[in-house]
Design an enzyme around this catalytic site. Structure first.
Site, PDB file in Angstrom:
ATOM      1  N   LYS A 118       0.797  -1.238   0.000  1.00 19.43           N
ATOM      2  CA  LYS A 118       0.000   0.000   0.000  1.00 19.43           C
ATOM      3  C   LYS A 118       0.822   1.276   0.000  1.00 19.43           C
ATOM      4  O   LYS A 118       0.288   2.352  -0.236  1.00 19.43           O
ATOM      5  CB  LYS A 118      -0.903   0.039   1.251  1.00 19.43           C
ATOM      6  CG  LYS A 118      -2.007  -0.981   1.259  1.00 19.43           C
ATOM      7  CD  LYS A 118      -3.090  -0.542   2.247  1.00 19.43           C
ATOM      8  CE  LYS A 118      -3.884  -1.689   2.786  1.00 19.43           C
ATOM      9  NZ  LYS A 118      -4.394  -1.444   4.120  1.00 19.43           N
ATOM     10  N   LYS A 199      -8.129 -11.898   0.273  1.00 17.39           N
ATOM     11  CA  LYS A 199      -8.867 -12.040   1.545  1.00 17.39           C
ATOM     12  C   LYS A 199     -10.098 -11.127   1.534  1.00 17.39           C
ATOM     13  O   LYS A 199     -10.076 -10.059   0.896  1.00 17.39           O
ATOM     14  CB  LYS A 199      -7.933 -11.764   2.721  1.00 17.39           C
ATOM     15  CG  LYS A 199      -8.033 -10.402   3.298  1.00 17.39           C
ATOM     16  CD  LYS A 199      -7.259 -10.168   4.546  1.00 17.39           C
ATOM     17  CE  LYS A 199      -7.247  -8.656   4.719  1.00 17.39           C
ATOM     18  NZ  LYS A 199      -6.687  -8.104   5.878  1.00 17.39           N
ATOM     19  N   LYS A 202     -12.682  -5.446   4.771  1.00 11.14           N
ATOM     20  CA  LYS A 202     -13.699  -4.430   5.063  1.00 11.14           C
ATOM     21  C   LYS A 202     -13.413  -3.141   4.315  1.00 11.14           C
ATOM     22  O   LYS A 202     -14.215  -2.229   4.318  1.00 11.14           O
ATOM     23  CB  LYS A 202     -13.808  -4.185   6.565  1.00 11.14           C
ATOM     24  CG  LYS A 202     -12.545  -3.647   7.230  1.00 11.14           C
ATOM     25  CD  LYS A 202     -12.821  -3.290   8.672  1.00 11.14           C
ATOM     26  CE  LYS A 202     -11.862  -3.904   9.652  1.00 11.14           C
ATOM     27  NZ  LYS A 202     -10.436  -3.610   9.434  1.00 11.14           N
TER      28      LYS A 202
END
Ligand code: TYM
Length: 334
Positions: A118, A199, A202
């Site tokens: 990221k 995965k 959220k």
């Protein structure tokens, strides 16, 4: 001696309010917290400081933090048994994090997967994303936690916490407890329903089809499960390599029903359709009582606030001696 002698068994874990919680958060973490609270001294936190490491909207962060705290309670965490708090209410996480930054190496932080994926090579990456794992280590080490129940994706972070604790103790003396990671026996890594090689997270859009949110109504859960990507094979088998979509559904079913032998579970199904129907039913059965309790709690916001305030006071009391010992060992103070 590399750590304080015979530390009392204690658990710390946290969830970061960067999105609406998913079934992955529940099966990999939250649901296990509920069982553990009766066995051992537990502290659970909504780790809001970690949510500042990426772009965020302050009002949404506040709302997500409250939602996560309310879900902790709705899932069955009992504040008379365990400690529940917001990380941002306990200033000594940041203070211990700084002391640990003075123990951590740039090289090891540069190898952290989350930073590599990221942040690395982007000049606008927040410094806090780079130091994130040190703050996470501080979260755990402040409470002298012996166990950290987390999903499989947090393995590298817990390893770093272990390394930092051991290095601190070697350098300054036996102050910190070296914690163990305790992964879930099944559903330790629930995958995205639309892309079972990723995965379930959220962090995507609220309406992403691949992530079941804990507050999704039953019809939404059913639609997401029925539309889950499966594989071209005709048989229901538990094989993560060749049939990751089906394996993920079996993992979810096992996680919801408590069945740990996923090969045996697979043998009960002759079609993907019947498997998906049972998965949808099992997820809905798991979430319905939680959603009912959530609705009651959400109607009484003052109660959640009071729990969090009291939790922060307890957390400060438990963590303060660690910070005092760490500072003294490092040569701070008189
Ligand atoms: P976070 O907020 O991403 O996830 C919270 C917990 O849910 C687990 N989890 C999953 N388990 C199974 N399948 C999934 N798809 C899935 N997605 C998430 C995570 O493993 C985690 O247990 N860095 C941490 C938060 C944190 C923390 C801590 C955790 C900060 N400090 C100290 C433990 C101890 C994180 O981002 O988790």
């Amino acid at each position: 001696m590399t750590q304080p002698t015979t530390p009392e068994r204690r658990i710390f874990s946290g969830i970061k309010p960067t999105g609406r919680l998913t079934l992955g958060n529940h099966l990999g973490a939250l649901r296990r917290f509920v069982d553990l609270q009766h066995e051992v001294r537990c502290l659970f936190s909504v780790v809001d400081l970690h949510a500042l490491t990426v772009d965020h909207d302050p009002a949404r962060l506040r709302a997500l933090t409250r939602e996560a705290a309310t879900l902790y309670l709705a899932a069955g965490l009992d504040p008379s048994v365990c400690v529940l708090f917001r990380q941002g209410d306990v200033p000594l996480h940041a203070e211990l994090s700084y002391l640990l930054e003075c123990t951590a190496h740039v090289g090891e932080l540069g190898r952290m997967i989350q930073y590599k994926e990221k942040g690395r090579d982007r000049p606008q990456t927040r410094v806090s994303l780079f130091t994130y794992p040190v703050l996470m280590a501080a979260d755990i080490l402040a409470y002298r936690a012996t166990e950290v129940p987390v999903g499989d994706d947090q393995r590298q972070h817990v390893e770093l916490a272990r390394d930092l604790a051991a290095r601190f103790n070697r350098t300054y003396g036996p102050v910190l407890v070296v914690p163990e990671m305790t992964p879930a026996p099944v559903a330790a890594r629930v995958m995205d329903l639309q892309d079972p090689t990723r995965k379930m997270s959220k962090e995507g859009p609220d309406d992403a089809l691949g992530a079941i949110r804990l507050l999704d109504p039953p019809d939404v859960v059913r639609r997401k499960v029925l539309r889950a990507v499966t594989d071209s094979g005709a048989h229901v088998r538990y094989d993560v390599q060749t049939q990751p979509g089906v394996a993920n559904l079996l993992d979810i079913l096992g996680g919801c029903t408590g069945e740990n032998d996923l090969h045996a579970l697979a043998e009960r199904y002759s079609s993907y359709g019947s498997l998906k129907r049972d998965v949808a039913d099992a997820v809905i059965a798991l979430l319905t009582p939680l959603q009912k309790r959530y609705a009651d709690l959400a109607a009484n916001a003052g109660e959640v606030d009071a729990v969090l305030r009291r939790g922060a006071e307890q957390a400060i009391e438990i963590a303060a001696p660690t910070l005092t010992d760490a500072k003294r060992a490092m040569g701070l103070g008189g």
